[in-house]
Design an enzyme around this catalytic site. Sequence first.
Site, PDB file in Angstrom:
ATOM      1  N   ASP A 113      -4.090   2.630  14.084  1.00 62.14           N
ATOM      2  CA  ASP A 113      -3.233   3.255  13.087  1.00 62.14           C
ATOM      3  C   ASP A 113      -3.754   4.662  12.839  1.00 62.14           C
ATOM      4  O   ASP A 113      -4.607   5.163  13.572  1.00 62.14           O
ATOM      5  CB  ASP A 113      -3.131   2.415  11.806  1.00 62.14           C
TER       6      ASP A 113
ATOM      7  N   ARG B  72       0.849  -1.193   0.000  1.00 61.67           N
ATOM      8  CA  ARG B  72       0.000   0.000   0.000  1.00 61.67           C
ATOM      9  C   ARG B  72       0.880   1.237   0.000  1.00 61.67           C
ATOM     10  O   ARG B  72       1.711   1.423   0.896  1.00 61.67           O
ATOM     11  CB  ARG B  72      -0.937   0.016   1.220  1.00 61.67           C
TER      12      ARG B  72
END
Length: 532
Positions: A447, A167
């Site tokens: 996160d 990603r």
Amino acid sequence: MEHTHLKQPKLNFSKDVINYYPDILTDEALNFLTLLHEKFNSERLDLLNNRLEQQKLFDKGHFPEFPKETEAIRKGEWTAGNIPHDLQDRRVEITGPVDRKMIINALNSGTKTFMADLEDSTAPSWKNTIEGQQNLIDANDKTISLLDSKRGKSYNLNQETAVLMVRTRGLHLNERHIIINDQESSGSLTDFGLYVFHNVKTMLENGTAPYFYLPKLEHYLEARWWNKVFEFAQDYLDVPVGTFKATVLIETITASFQLDEIIFELKDHIVGLNCGRWDYIFSYIKKFRNHPNFVVPNRDQVTMTTPFMDAYSKLVIQRCHKRGILAIGGMAAQIPIKNDEKANTAALEKVRQDKEREVKNGHDGTWVAHPALVEVAMEEFNKHMPMPNQLHITRDDINITEKDLVELPKGTVTEAGIRKNINVGVLYTEAWLRGHGAVALYNLMEDAATAEISRTQVWQWLKNEVKLEDGRKFNMELYKDLFNDEVEKIKAEFGEEHMKNSKFELAFNVFDELVVSEKFVEFLTLLAYKHI
């Protein structure tokens, strides 16, 4: 393609402070990054400006709509390109940052794929970003290993490993250490460019290819931009169109109104969509933040069974399967609860129910944040999905409307919810400023997405002076009282000595600035990036 030699980028740091990483930043690699920048950065900036123009409409009270100009695409009978053999079965995927130990453990975890994350679970310090690229090269070379001398433990790859996906950073993030034509380069193009440049030939020799997760897309024109980037890079690196494959994260509220269009724009390269649930909640609050009386309740009360979340996940399944690509479910963020078997069992049961719901709805796979959750998720998908995927499940039984996708969730705002958001937001921000993008807090792996929810909710509740469950008004005075109290608790918990060697004072200031700012800051990472 002819490899024209261009003026080299300026590296924006002094040699005695930060390593230049000459094996990664070769002349040839920098030449490639320069070409990507010159061809695509200007359009990236235009796309970011389009987001600002769209926000002006939302600020006037508008909601997203299915685009009228693309109705023929939505109604058309077409499908995307092929799904490679090693991406046909993605029933359980694990995600995490690109540090060496994480990559080895994740590839060995028993999942079908591992998404190595240069975005929300990696704080984009220069060291993390470039050493992450080296770790990915070593992973693809099958030479990655680690010796932990303190623990007397070594880490090596198993014979069989998960399929690697990467990603990149979102379109909004720059890479300030690489200056091209007096502009900061794009974090997206830097991550993508270095990865494909150094790995494509090795991966093809190994029978795989560069596979990507594309984050935070807000419009089908952004998918079109990525498709052009893919086509150019494949031509430059002399590999066939369609070699690179992408799964797009549907983690913005606007993207869920353009699912067919996003798939269509990436038709030769797309293999799936993913329900990025935490960022989706953040986007939902953020986009409608200036709507009067539009208040989202405590984060813990918004789950995948909340109507607007349930609607979007089912729509993803329906549109993916109509177009012949995979629909990947959301993240189970739980981590093992040590020394409390009862609580750990309850947490795992929560994960099991979540994965059972996803597979029964028709998802082809799901995400976990910790290796300890792999078995639970795998059991549910194995039980209900004996085949590699569920492309045959069309979900023609559902009809999701524009109204369904924006239905306001019911619930309450409480003092405990405000305190939790302040506490988690500060603790995560402090860790991020020290270079840690994935942080275990209160038995969940947090996160950047979950931290974004925390600070955005407090900002929105304060702006609306929301009425709490106990009848009090949440105004600036109450916010300051609660914030200062949470600060004192953190100081007491960590102790004076630890506070001196931490980034807490900066984290307190960053979080408070984000909350009290009259103008909403689009991403906390934009404000915090200058400090790492």
